[in-house]
Design a protein around this motif. Structure first.
Motif, mmCIF file in Angstrom:
data_model
loop_
_atom_site.group_PDB
_atom_site.id
_atom_site.type_symbol
_atom_site.label_atom_id
_atom_site.label_comp_id
_atom_site.label_asym_id
_atom_site.label_seq_id
_atom_site.Cartn_x
_atom_site.Cartn_y
_atom_site.Cartn_z
ATOM 1 N N GLU A 193 54.999 112.271 -12.780
ATOM 2 C CA GLU A 193 54.790 111.014 -13.499
ATOM 3 C C GLU A 193 55.845 110.758 -14.573
ATOM 4 O OE1 GLU A 193 50.866 111.093 -15.112
ATOM 5 O OE2 GLU A 193 49.880 111.318 -13.166
ATOM 6 N N VAL A 194 56.579 111.776 -14.969
ATOM 7 C CA VAL A 194 57.552 111.638 -16.058
ATOM 8 C C VAL A 194 58.764 110.846 -15.564
ATOM 9 C CG1 VAL A 194 59.014 112.838 -17.713
ATOM 10 C CG2 VAL A 194 56.797 113.814 -17.070
ATOM 11 N N GLY B 61 62.387 122.778 -23.496
ATOM 12 C CA GLY B 61 61.823 121.715 -24.313
ATOM 13 C C GLY B 61 62.452 121.539 -25.675
ATOM 14 N N THR B 62 63.436 122.373 -26.025
ATOM 15 C CA THR B 62 64.065 122.313 -27.349
ATOM 16 C C THR B 62 65.535 121.940 -27.213
ATOM 17 O OG1 THR B 62 62.575 123.996 -28.251
ATOM 18 C CG2 THR B 62 64.640 123.640 -29.418
ATOM 19 N N LYS B 63 66.014 121.012 -28.052
ATOM 20 C CA LYS B 63 67.422 120.642 -28.005
ATOM 21 C C LYS B 63 68.265 121.782 -28.548
ATOM 22 C CE LYS B 63 69.224 117.494 -30.768
ATOM 23 N NZ LYS B 63 70.448 118.180 -31.300
ATOM 24 N N ALA C 138 60.466 113.847 -26.325
ATOM 25 C CA ALA C 138 59.032 114.038 -26.077
ATOM 26 C C ALA C 138 58.755 114.176 -24.589
ATOM 27 C CB ALA C 138 58.238 112.872 -26.657
ATOM 28 N N ASP C 139 59.399 113.340 -23.769
ATOM 29 C CA ASP C 139 59.207 113.425 -22.323
ATOM 30 C C ASP C 139 59.785 114.718 -21.758
ATOM 31 O OD1 ASP C 139 57.780 111.121 -22.090
ATOM 32 O OD2 ASP C 139 59.374 109.922 -21.191
ATOM 33 N N ILE C 140 60.892 115.175 -22.315
ATOM 34 C CA ILE C 140 61.490 116.432 -21.859
ATOM 35 C C ILE C 140 60.554 117.594 -22.148
ATOM 36 C CG2 ILE C 140 63.357 118.073 -22.344
ATOM 37 C CD1 ILE C 140 65.168 115.553 -22.716
ATOM 38 N N ASN C 141 59.945 117.578 -23.316
ATOM 39 C CA ASN C 141 58.997 118.645 -23.637
ATOM 40 C C ASN C 141 57.763 118.575 -22.742
ATOM 41 O OD1 ASN C 141 58.156 120.862 -25.572
ATOM 42 N ND2 ASN C 141 56.452 119.446 -25.812
ATOM 43 N N SER C 142 57.286 117.356 -22.449
ATOM 44 C CA SER C 142 56.138 117.202 -21.551
ATOM 45 C C SER C 142 56.482 117.705 -20.155
ATOM 46 C CB SER C 142 55.716 115.738 -21.487
ATOM 47 O OG SER C 142 55.272 115.268 -22.729
#
Length: 312
Positions: free
Chosen positions: A45-46, A234-236, A299-303
Motif C-alpha cells: 500500500e505504500v 528506516g533512518t536517514k 515517514a513512509d520509508i519507516n512504515s
C-alpha cells in the motif's frame, strides 16, 4: 454427595459455555487483523499509485507489475531472505531487458530493497570492491543513470558498511547531471573542522553496522530541490552536507535511454565496458526491490521498513 458432584459438574459446564462465548467474541469480524503501521496494512500500500516496478525475488526474478523475466543471470539462487525467499548471489547478478515503465517521469524517484552485504578487504593494502544492489544503465557513466551499492572497501572484520548512490542522469537541457549520496561511517577530522567553521548543513556520520545482516536500504531523489538521500532500516544515514545538489534549485531526474535494470551488478560490468578491479558483481543477498516515480517521505520509508520487517 451426589448433590455436590452434580453442582460441581454443572458449574464446569457453565464455565465452559462462558469461556466458549468469550472466544467466539474474539474471533468476530476483524478479530485477527493486525493494526496498521503508519496507516498501512501492508507494504504493497505504500506509494501504491506511483509504484513503477516490484521484484519480490521469491523464486524466479520476475518483475510483478510488467511480468518481465530476467534476460540473463549468473551465480543466482533463491533461499530464505528478509521476507519469504530472496535472491542470493555468488559473484553474480540478474539482468533485465528494458522495462518501459521504469522512468522517473515526475522528476522524483525512490528505490528500496533489502540487502545482505559485507566488506571485502582482507588486509589494509588488499584489493577491495563494491557490492552493487541495483543499477539503471544509460549515459556514458560507468554507473549508468543511477546505481545504489555498498561501498564495501572496509576490512572484512568490520561490520560498518558505507552505502552510496551514484547518479549521472539527463538534466532538462539534455546533458548529464552527476553526483552522489553517501554515508560517512565516522567523523573525520576535516568534517569536524568544517562543522566548527560553520558549515551548513553540518556533516554527520553514521556507523551503519549492517555487515552480514539483512538491512533495508532506500535511495530517494527530490526533483524540486535537487536532493538525494539514503536511508537504512528506516533512518536517514546520508551525510546532510552532501545531500543537496544544484544549490537547492530544481533538478528533475530523467534517464538517458535505453535503460535497463540490473540487480547485483553495474551494466558496465555485465557489458564488459569496464573491467576495473573495484567493479565486481555481488556476493550477498537482495530482496523486495521496489521502484517509485515519487520521493517517499521519511515517514513512509519507516512504515515500509516496519511492514516488510514484519512480513507484511
Amino acid at each position: 454427595m451426589k448433590t455436590i458432584k452434580f453442582f460441581a459438574y454443572s458449574l464446569m459446564i457453565t464455565s465452559g459455555i462462558v469461556l466458549t462465548s468469550c472466544g467466539s467474541d474474539d474471533d468476530g469480524d476483524g478479530g485477527n487483523q493486525l493494526p496498521p503501521i503508519g496507516g498501512y496494512n501492508s507494504a504493497d500500500e505504500v506509494g501504491a499509485a506511483d509504484l513503477l516496478a516490484y521484484f519480490p525475488l521469491n523464486a524466479d526474478g520476475k518483475e510483478s507489475i510488467s511480468g518481465t523475466m530476467p534476460s540473463s543471470s549468473v551465480g543466482a539462487t533463491y533461499a530464505a531472505g528478509a521476507k519469504g525467499n530472496a535472491l542470493m548471489l555468488t559473484n553474480g547478478y540478474v539482468d533485465y531487458p528494458a522495462i518501459s515503465a521504469i522512468q522517473p517521469t515526475t522528476g522524483n524517484f525512490t528505490v528500496s530493497c533489502w540487502a545482505k552485504i559485507s566488506n571485502t578487504k582482507t588486509a589494509p593494502d588488499a584489493t577491495s570492491w563494491i557490492s552493487p544492489l541495483i543499477s539503471f544503465s544509460g549515459a556514458e557513466s560507468v554507473v549508468g543513470n543511477l546505481a545504489v551499492f555498498g561501498n564495501t572497501h572496509g576490512l572484512t572484520s568490520s561490520d560498518s558498511i558505507q552505502m552510496k548512490a551514484q547518479y549521472f542522469f539527463k538534466n532538462p537541457e539534455g546533458t548529464g547531471f552527476g553526483g552522489d549520496a553517501i554515508n560517512m561511517t565516522k567523523m573525520e577530522q576535516w568534517m569536524i573542522d568544517d562543522n566548527a567553521n560553520g558549515a551548513q548543513p553540518q556533516h554527520a556520520a553514521f556507523a551503519n553496522k549492517i555487515g552480514g545482516q539483512w538491512a533495508h536500504v532506500v535511495f530517494t531523489w527530490e526533483g524540486a530541490t535537487g536532493t538525494a538521500r539514503l536511508y537504512v532500516n528506516g533512518t536517514k544515514i546520508s551525510n546532510p552536507a552532501w545531500e543537496v545538489r544544484n544549490q537547492g534549485n530544481a533538478m528533475p531526474m530523467a534517464f538517458f535511454t535505453p535503460s535497463r535494470v540490473t540487480l547485483g551488478a553495474l551494466a558496465s560490468f555485465v557489458d564488459g565496458t569496464n573491467n576495473d578491479a573495484w567493479n565486481k558483481p555481488l556476493t550477498g543477498g537482495l530482496d523486495e526491490v521496489r521502484i517509485w516515480k515519487k520521493m517517499l517521505s521519511s515517514a513512509d520509508i519507516n512504515s515500509l521498513y516496519e511492514l516488510e520487517k514484519a512480513g507484511r
